[in-house]
Design a protein around this motif. Sequence first.
Motif, PDB file in Angstrom:
ATOM      1  N   ALA A 214       0.829  -1.207   0.000  1.00 55.23           N
ATOM      2  CA  ALA A 214       0.000   0.000   0.000  1.00 55.23           C
ATOM      3  C   ALA A 214       0.861   1.253   0.000  1.00 55.23           C
ATOM      4  N   LEU A 215       1.889   1.288   0.833  1.00 57.29           N
ATOM      5  CA  LEU A 215       2.747   2.472   0.898  1.00 57.29           C
ATOM      6  C   LEU A 215       3.511   2.664  -0.405  1.00 57.29           C
ATOM      7  N   ALA A 216       4.020   1.563  -0.968  1.00 50.37           N
ATOM      8  CA  ALA A 216       4.746   1.667  -2.232  1.00 50.37           C
ATOM      9  C   ALA A 216       3.845   2.204  -3.347  1.00 50.37           C
ATOM     10  N   LEU A 217       2.597   1.738  -3.393  1.00 54.11           N
ATOM     11  CA  LEU A 217       1.670   2.214  -4.422  1.00 54.11           C
ATOM     12  C   LEU A 217       1.259   3.662  -4.168  1.00 54.11           C
ATOM     13  N   ASN A 218       1.223   4.067  -2.905  1.00 51.29           N
ATOM     14  CA  ASN A 218       1.009   5.490  -2.611  1.00 51.29           C
ATOM     15  C   ASN A 218       2.132   6.327  -3.198  1.00 51.29           C
ATOM     16  N   PHE A 219       3.381   5.845  -3.046  1.00 51.45           N
ATOM     17  CA  PHE A 219       4.518   6.542  -3.663  1.00 51.45           C
ATOM     18  C   PHE A 219       4.334   6.626  -5.179  1.00 51.45           C
ATOM     19  N   ALA A 220       3.885   5.504  -5.769  1.00 47.63           N
ATOM     20  CA  ALA A 220       3.713   5.460  -7.223  1.00 47.63           C
ATOM     21  C   ALA A 220       2.661   6.463  -7.685  1.00 47.63           C
ATOM     22  N   LEU A 221       1.511   6.520  -7.008  1.00 49.62           N
ATOM     23  CA  LEU A 221       0.445   7.445  -7.379  1.00 49.62           C
ATOM     24  C   LEU A 221       0.911   8.895  -7.308  1.00 49.62           C
ATOM     25  N   HIS A 222       1.591   9.225  -6.230  1.00 47.99           N
ATOM     26  CA  HIS A 222       2.084  10.588  -6.058  1.00 47.99           C
ATOM     27  C   HIS A 222       3.083  10.952  -7.153  1.00 47.99           C
ATOM     28  N   SER A 223       3.937  10.007  -7.524  1.00 47.26           N
ATOM     29  CA  SER A 223       4.920  10.256  -8.578  1.00 47.26           C
ATOM     30  C   SER A 223       4.247  10.431  -9.930  1.00 47.26           C
ATOM     31  N   MET A 224       3.303   9.547 -10.263  1.00 54.20           N
ATOM     32  CA  MET A 224       2.610   9.628 -11.546  1.00 54.20           C
ATOM     33  C   MET A 224       1.887  10.960 -11.698  1.00 54.20           C
TER      34      MET A 224
END
Length: 448
Positions: A214-224
């Motif tokens: 979940a945290l890694a995908l949060n990083f991904a969303l913010h980056s995208m």
Amino acid sequence: MNMSVPPNNMELERAVLSAVIRDNGRNVDDLLPILKTPDHFYSPVHQNIWQTVLALHREQVPIDIVTLNDRLMQNGRSEACGGAVFLAELANEVQPIRHARSWAMDLQGYARRRAMARLGQKLIEHAYSAEADPSEFAAAAQGVVDSVLEDRVDVASQKPSEIIKEYVKYLEGLEQRGGDGIKTHLYKLNSITGGFLPGEIVILAGRPSNGKTALALNFALHSMARKVPVGIFSLEMMRYLLVNRFLASTHGINSMRFRDGKFSEQDWQNIYDFAQYFQGTDPWLRIWDRPSLSASELRAQCRRWKREFGLRLAIVDYIQLVRPDSRGGSREREVAEISRLMKEAAMESGITLVVLAQLNREVESRKSKVPLLSDLRESGAIEQDADQVLFIRPWNPKTTDDLVNVTLDVAKSRNSNTGSLDTVYRRRRLQFLNENEQDWSWLDFLPA
């Protein structure tokens, strides 16, 4: 056999350079692991051109006759290299560019033979020298042999005067870009680490069901949302499960609905909104969801994604599921090989790798729940190669609370600070929030 001229093949050298120019440099990523330095070319003219190609490639400048000649002129080398006329001749070669990698392998062989010839000459000179110490030269010769076998063919040292021009340009670009670090949505984490830098390995570790993915995908969303291209290697869950998590985080659907299928009318409206949003993320996202991935395959895929859409952040879920290229040794040696190849992938592609990892069970039995670097499963090589290590401090996943206070520990940071920060994990929406936050607006994560 003519032993007065070192082994070389001018036709092959021209063919490789021609292929690069005609492909506008798109094939440099495939050739770079083979032709790492200008010394792989015998001709000084070809050496200068390849060195310029590598410089333009590092700066992500399109490679063609105009940009090559302009940079050669800036460096005072255009006339010596034949100028635009010679570059045009190369561009007009007729060999098929699909053979470029094969030609590069052949050039690598010629470069190795030249290196061995130079070693042989030095051996002869040393043997005839009365002052030379044979034991000292034996050690030096072994080093040269090792470098030839490992394909580090006469990597020339650089003078400070050669380095400083590129360095100043790098700093000027750094100022214009506002830094190279990839920022996260967690403000305190950014203040501790300064963001994730190109070439870094960031280990994100925690116990099962404590929110690593979940945290890694949060990083991904913010980056995208900030036009940072992201690649996700999902070795544990299928792509639909991964997209479920994106949907829960961005559009607020209770993650339990993906188990029981009891979607409300509002849920369906959010699903359709998400579908429209998600299909618009093609420029910033790629997903690999096959269960089997070797370290070399990961490295190659990072190169392809870098070439295809400018990859900057790759997430690997998770390291213990990555296969070593060769089996038969101890598990520690296998993990060391995987970790080394991941580090090489990050550095050669200039990307950040966020690699998820498991913590040992022992951390839960200790009075203090603060994880240690030694708590990483199979930790030796992972700990050594990591530039940052971020721990999710263990918490009880059986709690029925939606909002859980979770502490993150930056246990290692090679180029910044260490420290801890408090976050709030909203479990039903799979969101890690800044302290005192209650939710995101999904609009915050629309690509700008």
